[in-house]
Design an enzyme around this catalytic site. Sequence first.
Site, PDB file in Angstrom:
ATOM      1  N   GLY A   1     -19.894 -11.379   5.223  1.00 47.36           N
ATOM      2  CA  GLY A   1     -18.786 -10.539   5.356  1.00 47.36           C
ATOM      3  C   GLY A   1     -18.147 -10.782   6.873  1.00 47.36           C
TER       4      GLY A   1
ATOM      5  N   ARG B   1     -21.843  -1.520   6.745  1.00 51.41           N
ATOM      6  CA  ARG B   1     -22.100  -2.971   6.082  1.00 51.41           C
ATOM      7  C   ARG B   1     -20.851  -3.715   5.748  1.00 51.41           C
ATOM      8  NH1 ARG B   1     -26.131  -3.343   0.977  1.00 51.41           N
ATOM      9  NH2 ARG B   1     -24.367  -2.272  -0.119  1.00 51.41           N
ATOM     10  N   SER B   2     -20.719  -5.018   6.153  1.00 45.84           N
ATOM     11  CA  SER B   2     -19.470  -5.662   5.594  1.00 45.84           C
ATOM     12  C   SER B   2     -20.047  -6.600   4.433  1.00 45.84           C
ATOM     13  CB  SER B   2     -18.797  -6.204   6.779  1.00 45.84           C
ATOM     14  OG  SER B   2     -19.602  -7.005   7.571  1.00 45.84           O
TER      15      SER B   2
ATOM     16  N   TYR C   1     -20.861 -19.240  13.903  1.00 45.10           N
ATOM     17  CA  TYR C   1     -20.799 -20.660  14.157  1.00 45.10           C
ATOM     18  C   TYR C   1     -20.606 -21.192  12.600  1.00 45.10           C
ATOM     19  CZ  TYR C   1     -25.467 -21.566  12.173  1.00 45.10           C
ATOM     20  OH  TYR C   1     -26.631 -21.682  11.268  1.00 45.10           O
TER      21      TYR C   1
ATOM     22  N   HIS D   1     -25.595  -9.387   5.355  1.00 38.72           N
ATOM     23  CA  HIS D   1     -26.023 -10.472   5.934  1.00 38.72           C
ATOM     24  C   HIS D   1     -27.129 -10.206   7.083  1.00 38.72           C
ATOM     25  CE1 HIS D   1     -25.036 -14.351   3.553  1.00 38.72           C
ATOM     26  NE2 HIS D   1     -24.211 -13.491   2.982  1.00 38.72           N
TER      27      HIS D   1
ATOM     28  N   HIS E   1     -19.840 -10.781  10.718  1.00 39.91           N
ATOM     29  CA  HIS E   1     -19.959 -12.171  10.958  1.00 39.91           C
ATOM     30  C   HIS E   1     -19.459 -12.421  12.560  1.00 39.91           C
ATOM     31  CE1 HIS E   1     -20.540 -16.611  10.729  1.00 39.91           C
ATOM     32  NE2 HIS E   1     -19.126 -16.687  10.439  1.00 39.91           N
TER      33      HIS E   1
ATOM     34  N   TYR F   1     -29.099 -13.925  13.953  1.00 43.01           N
ATOM     35  CA  TYR F   1     -30.309 -13.874  13.378  1.00 43.01           C
ATOM     36  C   TYR F   1     -31.108 -12.988  13.861  1.00 43.01           C
ATOM     37  CZ  TYR F   1     -28.417 -18.857  11.910  1.00 43.01           C
ATOM     38  OH  TYR F   1     -27.906 -19.872  11.531  1.00 43.01           O
TER      39      TYR F   1
END
Length: 553
Positions: free
Chosen positions: A179, A107-108, A189, A111, A183, A475
């Site tokens: 993060g 995990r960064s 984007y 999200h 990302h 997403y």
Amino acid sequence: MAYFSRFLVPLLLLAIASLSSCSSNPIQDSFHQCLSLNTDSLTQLSNIFFTPNNTAFTPVLNSTAQNLRCIASYAAKPELIFTPLHETHIQIAVICAKKLGIQLRFRSGGHDYEGASYTSVMDLPYVVIDLAKLRRIDVDIADGSVWVEAGATVGEVYYRVAEKSKTHGIPAGLCTSLGVGGHITGGAYGSMMRKYGLGADNALDAKIIDANGRILDRKAMGEDVFWAIRGGGGGSFGVIVSWKLKLVPVPETVTVFNVQRTLEQGATKILYKWQQVVDKLDDNLFIRVMIQNSNVPNTTQRTVSTTYNALFLGDVNTLQEIMQENFPELGLTKDDCFEMSWLESVLFIAGYPRTVPTTVLLAGKPAFLNYFKAKSDFVTKPIPEEGLEGIWKRFLEEERPMMIWNPYGGMMARIPESSIPFPHRNGIVFKIQYINSWMNPEKEVMNKHVDWIRKLHNYMTQYVSMFPRQAYVNYRDLDLGMNDKNGDDTSFVKASSWGTKYFKDNFNRLVKIKTEFDPDNFFKHEQSIPVLPLKSKAQRFKHVKKGGKVIHH
């Protein structure tokens, strides 16, 4: 080059050999022992190693979990959380986990829309490696680049770049608490995508830790792997330690606006016109539309509002001319527009009030949290007014639905589909993000709201891309399909059910690269890239099942 102490690897393997034979040991004990045995730098292990019986476990787990649905009482929790302070800590964790047969999640920024970086719907127990303490940012204006560690947020990066130069920026995300590590792996984007492309299009180098614990830069990993990690989704090829991103020029002054139009103000016809022009506008102009329910002013009557949220890389007068010529239906006035610095525009686009100082970006936290389910679509031709009216009807039946329509065209249409794994390029007019959110933690409430968004997504089938029906990997949507819950390797055909939606024809190349780079399929999650069946009968990666029993595949 590949980085790893030649003394550390033999020491690790020697120590692990004695541990792995004791497969009845609980995961926590085995992993803790392995970590503590292998380097002096982990003497403060108690401060970076958290088990469920530790009072800090839940606060650490929840610290960057952006979707409350994924930390609800019914969501799976890790066996432990490890928060490395240095890249060598990650190397040790990877080698220990591989030898002990423990699944890792990385995990960064937290999200992932399905929480795949910190929760799991697979049967295997797992450990979370939380990279939040690795957030160094080195801006080099002369070189036109910035090195960013995985745990830093895009908001922090924007702030540090602007600190050095008012005329440089980074073409990455709109949400400032993302993060950077994860990302960029999905594409990344933002409001400058029509001018400069995605964050992943502007990645120059990276450091990644492979399944053997080696740190590899672009040269060492090779161009195939570097291609794969720029848009091929996180968690499939290795652990992203840091990215080197290209700085792009921005004007000292940019212009932004928010213009809201409700159904009573002609929102349907205005949105229909937006679809016809938005991908053909000046590359410097980004206008997205945020669609949600609202009340008709001074009444309790509900309606649907459309908010046009825009960034123009230029002055207000030029923007006015472009809008008057191409999209006069919106009725944009000079009073609707605000001139500001590019850094200030980051906050404006993200929805912060204009009174909030830019230093809020250093907090690395979202403005609010909720329970949500999201989906995505790509649109290749305008949705007719009749189709829009069908959306409004469904919106008014739900409590807090939202859609965000994100414009394409410009540079996005000029970059080839195979340039990086992210394939949504020429021919895409806009992308739809569907979000349904709620605040009640009960599972029955979740099921109701998830059912609604699935029905809306089904209704939209007739209006969006087909063969495949494209989706955005950042997403993440497990409704599209997932790997076998028991941890077995997934067939190429099964994985194609989501792989071709996210990556189109690029999925084939991703699978080949994955098979060569991570043949044991060590890095896996619900929608990770699968490996092709091995021709040899070499031993596969072993998984620890709950209860400590080791199963070999």
